[in-house]
Structure formats: C-alpha cells, structure tokens
Design a protein around this motif. Structure first.
Motif, PDB file in Angstrom:
ATOM      1  N   VAL A  77      12.348   2.956   0.932  1.00 21.36           N
ATOM      2  CA  VAL A  77      10.890   2.930   0.759  1.00 21.36           C
ATOM      3  C   VAL A  77      10.594   3.325  -0.686  1.00 21.36           C
ATOM      4  O   VAL A  77      11.128   4.321  -1.193  1.00 21.36           O
ATOM      5  CB  VAL A  77      10.190   3.914   1.732  1.00 21.36           C
ATOM      6  CG1 VAL A  77       8.731   4.134   1.327  1.00 21.36           C
ATOM      7  CG2 VAL A  77      10.249   3.377   3.162  1.00 21.36           C
TER       8      VAL A  77
ATOM      9  N   VAL B 202       4.743  -1.067   4.026  1.00 23.05           N
ATOM     10  CA  VAL B 202       4.472  -0.043   5.033  1.00 23.05           C
ATOM     11  C   VAL B 202       3.140   0.625   4.701  1.00 23.05           C
ATOM     12  O   VAL B 202       2.806   0.797   3.519  1.00 23.05           O
ATOM     13  CB  VAL B 202       5.612   1.014   5.114  1.00 23.05           C
ATOM     14  CG1 VAL B 202       5.888   1.694   3.796  1.00 23.05           C
ATOM     15  CG2 VAL B 202       5.329   2.056   6.201  1.00 23.05           C
TER      16      VAL B 202
ATOM     17  N   VAL C 272       0.408   3.885   6.396  1.00 26.87           N
ATOM     18  CA  VAL C 272       0.183   4.897   7.420  1.00 26.87           C
ATOM     19  C   VAL C 272      -0.880   4.329   8.371  1.00 26.87           C
ATOM     20  O   VAL C 272      -1.950   3.896   7.937  1.00 26.87           O
ATOM     21  CB  VAL C 272      -0.277   6.228   6.786  1.00 26.87           C
ATOM     22  CG1 VAL C 272      -0.745   7.210   7.857  1.00 26.87           C
ATOM     23  CG2 VAL C 272       0.865   6.837   5.972  1.00 26.87           C
TER      24      VAL C 272
HETATM   25  O1  KIV Z   1       5.653   9.826   6.309  1.00 30.74           O
HETATM   26  C1  KIV Z   1       5.242   8.694   6.033  1.00 30.74           C
HETATM   27  O2  KIV Z   1       4.267   8.184   6.594  1.00 30.74           O
HETATM   28  C2  KIV Z   1       5.939   7.954   4.994  1.00 30.74           C
HETATM   29  C3  KIV Z   1       5.284   6.708   4.509  1.00 30.74           C
HETATM   30  C4  KIV Z   1       4.251   7.064   3.510  1.00 30.74           C
HETATM   31  C5  KIV Z   1       6.264   5.750   3.955  1.00 30.74           C
HETATM   32  O3  KIV Z   1       6.971   8.349   4.548  1.00 30.74           O
END
Ligand code: KIV
Length: 271
Positions: free
Chosen positions: A187, A220, A222
C-alpha cells in the motif's frame, strides 16, 4: 451485481495475475460481519481490516491505541462474512516493531484466530527482519509505505509524503526491498502520483494506492470515508460515493418522530 457464486477466492496469486493482465485491484476497509458480507457480495477484491478501526470504530484520534485483541475481534467478524475477497489484517502499533519474534507471534495469532489470508505492516528497511520472519512462517505480508499513520507522531502532520528527493528515493528503495524479501503487495499512502506510478512500474508486485494517483495497480479507501459516514475528513484523494451520515441521521430522526407521535408501531406492526 452479485459476483460471489461462481468466483473463486481471491488469493495473493490472483492479485499477481491481475497486475500482469493490467486489471485494477479494488480494496476497501471493513471491520464487521454485516458490512463484510455487503463488500464481498459487491465483488471487492481485498477487504482490509485496517487499524483505522481505531479512528472510525473506536473514536480515537490516531491508530496507535488499538490492540492486537481488538484487531483480532474485528478480523474474526469480517472473515465470517466473506466467501471471495482476500482478507488482510493490519498488525497494530507496538506488535511487530520491537523484535522479529514478537512480530511473528502477532502474525501467527492473527492467522490462527481469525482465518484471514494475510497481514499488513507499516514500514520498509527498518522492519525487514520482522517481515522476513513472518514470511518464513508461510504468512503472506503486505507492506505499507509513504504516509504510515502509526508514525504520525514522528511526521507531526498528515501532509503528502515523499515530496522531497531523499524521501522519494528511500521510498523507492523500500518498495524494491519489500518485493525482494517476498511481500505480495504494497500500500502506498498519500504520495505524489508520479512517484506512485514509478514504483508500480518498477516493482512486479501489486501496488495499491490511497492518495497515490491513478498509475498504481489498485485503489483502497477507508469505507467510512467513501460512504460519507465521516464528515470532517476531506483530503483531495477522497471520492465520496454516498452521504450516509445524513441518510442515517435522517432515518433516526424519522424514527424518533414516529415513536414520540405514537405513529410507530401501527396495528400491522404488532401482535
Ligand atoms: O488502516 C487503514 O485503513 C489503512 C488504509 C489507510 C490503507 O491502512
């Protein structure tokens, strides 16, 4: 669209093939059973049980307070709702940086107690030994470079990372290192789009971006941010697909009104 029925489980090999074919990889965070079912039935490729649960589920300011037991609870709930997606679980702050044995034990607990498919760790060369030891136990590892929220107190701010040459150079080196030691993906968070594209071109493993531009192999976000449940968080990279805060609030207000006015329950809604 329901893609679950005829689709095989997504594995780290599936993701490698997707990169080879130029097929973009979709990834979202998920923290509970009901939402995991929806994400999986919609056809998401990867569900990340992110330590962002610390923020959006528990209300903490940073990701630092969440514990391994809490991450395991979230991951167990997610895995129960998933048939197809690869479930990746963040190792939380303080459970892998100390030494590689501690890292291995944390990763083993996640894999044994949740049934998830992989773990994710933040950092590059500085946690090489931890990653190598986890990998040697047969546990797939995803890296995380750029803005690494577990280091927020070192950075002091959530601004874009790797804008200067030295930090960009270190990030590229770390990405190559993570590939060499056997991570299945990385990521990249909040870095210049040009740098994201460069890394995705140079390394063979899939690069999933969050605020890393369109030249990477997947994206990705959240979940609470893209659904508009969180309101105050509005970075440039965030695309909101809904405004669930308003929708949920409106529904609750209607419910309260109906209860107070004795409209609910009506005759058909009782025994
Ligand atoms: O914890 C998380 O949601 C993450 C994303 C920001 C990739 O690591």
């Amino acid at each position: 669209m329901s893609v679950n029925q005829n689709v095989k489980r997504v594995t780290t090999h599936t993701l490698a093939e997707m990169k080879m074919k130029g097929e973009k990889i979709s990834m979202l965070t998920g923290y509970d059973f009901s939402i995991a079912q929806i994400l999986d039935n919609a056809g998401i490729d990867i569900i990340l049980v992110g330590d962002s649960a610390s923020n959006v589920m528990a209300g903490n300011e940073t990701t630092l307070p969440i514990t391994l037991n809490q991450m395991i609870y979230h991951a167990q709930s997610v895995v129960r709702g998933v048939n197809r997606a690869l479930v990746v679980v963040d190792l939380p702050f303080g459970t892998y940086q100390g030494n590689s044995l501690e890292a291995l034990n944390s990763a083993i607990r996640v894999m044994k107690e949740t049934g998830a498919g992989a773990v994710k760790l933040e950092g590059g060369g500085e946690i090489k030994e931890s990653i190598t030891r986890i990998l040697s136990a047969g546990i797939p590892v995803m890296g995380h470079l750029g803005l690494t929220p577990q280091s927020i107190h070192k950075f002091g701010t959530y601004v874009v990372r790797a804008r200067d040459e030295a930090e960009a150079q270190k990030l590229v080196e770390d990405a190559h290192l993570l590939e060499e030691i056997g991570c299945f993906g990385i990521v990249l968070e909040k870095i210049p789009a040009k740098l994201g594209a460069q890394v995705a071109k140079e390394v063979k493993i899939p690069i999933i971006g969050i605020g890393a531009g369109s030249g990477v192999d997947g994206q990705v976000l959240v979940l609470h941010d893209m659904l508009g449940i969180t309101q105050e968080f509005s970075p440039r990279f965030l695309r909101r697909y809904n405004n669930l805060y308003d929708q949920i609030k409106g529904s609750v207000e209607n419910y309260i009104k109906d209860v107070k006015s004795k409209d609910f329950p009506n005759e058909k809604e009782q025994y």
